[in-house]
Write an enzyme that holds these catalytic residues in place. Sequence first.
Site, PDB file in Angstrom:
ATOM      1  N   SER A  67       2.207 -13.511  50.992  1.00  0.00           N
ATOM      2  CA  SER A  67       3.515 -13.382  50.364  1.00  0.00           C
ATOM      3  C   SER A  67       3.522 -14.082  48.996  1.00  0.00           C
ATOM      4  CB  SER A  67       4.575 -13.937  51.322  1.00  0.00           C
ATOM      5  OG  SER A  67       5.862 -13.523  50.953  1.00  0.00           O
TER       6      SER A  67
ATOM      7  N   ASP B 245       6.282  -2.564  53.741  1.00  0.00           N
ATOM      8  CA  ASP B 245       6.652  -3.981  53.672  1.00  0.00           C
ATOM      9  C   ASP B 245       7.971  -4.124  52.911  1.00  0.00           C
ATOM     10  OD1 ASP B 245       6.807  -6.759  53.108  1.00  0.00           O
ATOM     11  OD2 ASP B 245       4.634  -6.937  53.072  1.00  0.00           O
TER      12      ASP B 245
ATOM     13  N   HIS C 118       5.056  -7.729  57.633  1.00  0.00           N
ATOM     14  CA  HIS C 118       4.753  -8.603  56.500  1.00  0.00           C
ATOM     15  C   HIS C 118       3.764  -9.671  56.951  1.00  0.00           C
ATOM     16  CE1 HIS C 118       5.611 -10.652  52.708  1.00  0.00           C
ATOM     17  NE2 HIS C 118       5.853 -11.778  53.361  1.00  0.00           N
TER      18      HIS C 118
END
Length: 536
Positions: A223, A444, A472
């Site tokens: 991320s 995502d 994710h």
Amino acid sequence: MKRVVGVVVGIGMLIVTVGVPPGVAAQRRDGLVWGACDEPGGDALLGDVLPGSAEPEGVTVECASLRVPLDYGDPYRTIGLVLNRIRGKASRDHNHLGVLLVNPGGPGASGLGLAKQVAAELPANLADRFDVIGFDPRGVGRSEPALRCVDPDRFYAPPRPDNVPENAREEAVLLGRARQYAGACENRWSWMLPHLSTENSARDMDAIRAALGESKISYLGYSYGTYLGAVYATLFPDRVRRLVLDSVVDPGGVWYGANLAQDVAFNRRHQDFLRWTARHNDAYRLGGTGKAVSFAWYAMRERLRTRPAGGMVGPSELDDIYTVGGYSDVVWPQLAKVFSAYVKKGDTAPLLAAYRRYAQNDAEDENGYAVYLGVQCHDVAWPRDWTRWRADMARLHTKAPFLTWPNAWYNAPCAFWPERGGTPVRLQDSRRLPPIMIIQSERDAATPYAGALRMRGLFDGARLLTVAGGNHGIALGGNRCVDRQLAAYLRDGTPPGPAARTPAARNGHAVPDAHCAGAPEPMPAARTGSRAHQGR
């Protein structure tokens, strides 16, 4: 997902002091003092990213602290970072692959729990060849100082005002909360806020590398950790051995634009959840079409506006609970069950339990939020005119109502942040970089697919492995296809796909270098048997 930068000093001038958590017996190795950890490392956000992970058995987790410059232009004033390590067993002379530094994202998330999870999930013959290193970034968790701006029990007391304002008065209340938070951070941390940035966190990573006595490091970032890793690779290309970027931040959208893109992607993923619920109407009885279930959803939200469940769960708490479903479909059966219990039976107990499990904020969450804002508000300039925000959210809310306003208020303190945003590091390729492995799911919500394509385009040596579905954080989450290619890359630097990079587009469509199937679609809880969380 969620810089005043001084003159950079050479590593030879960098003064690094080390310490150890109090009350532990320590043994000096490399350039740090390692000892037993005085408390478990936090697991941060990775419970959903790495479901079922366990702390590695039969290994010792060691901790150390490291002093780094508050301002890299003035290295004599320092702050503390806390690190942990799970040492590989391979010989340091022959089979050892060095250090694997990990970061779970945020900004504002602790990496201590992730290090333990990564060491547990890597194949044993590979885990033995790495020292896996986690760290709490500046301002986070056990690092010193840890930012905290408000009393979480008061600021997050439920039910909060509805994220979606119906009139100017309600909007003014929400704006007041954003100003309050920004002002509280300024009052407590005016000396620290100028030094929170992705660039400084990347420089902290290089200080960690130097303190470990390593000429190069390998890195696994999820991320926001992908953006942090890309900044590190830009600043220190000759110090990277392997670079894995999983669930990629769009480097062209930091940060206001990235949040607008999130709004559209989260709305799409929420619609995926509603349609999944409709396909299992025999279990949930909320409607046989996505449109019918969507009607039930927004009717529930409107009812909670005037009658919060248990006096606690209003529409904003509901938003927080169901945003979790945008990160992982593993929780869909539970979320649909909660939804059905409230709508069909008026039962609020499951909704309250879901709030406590997924959405209730404590001091650790508030610390993460403070650092999140401290980094993102300062990394880059944000709009300071609220009319710009209002116009953008009003326009986007009409087509993406699920998260547009909640996401706006989450980031709204940046409109009033005491430190004006600077100029972010311009990401750029280097012939000194090794091949880079990018992992991205196609739907995502938190880091939309377009960002991975843009990141691949910035680095000639990058290879993109896509995964079906929308979860994710994919690596080491149980997808055998992904984890097999990750292991090959970490072992010998072989990136996914053919030797020659796949053209970025074919017949007008983006083309990845390799692809893996996603996990099977979840089934309602009553039907769930021994479904394996794996790809082919």
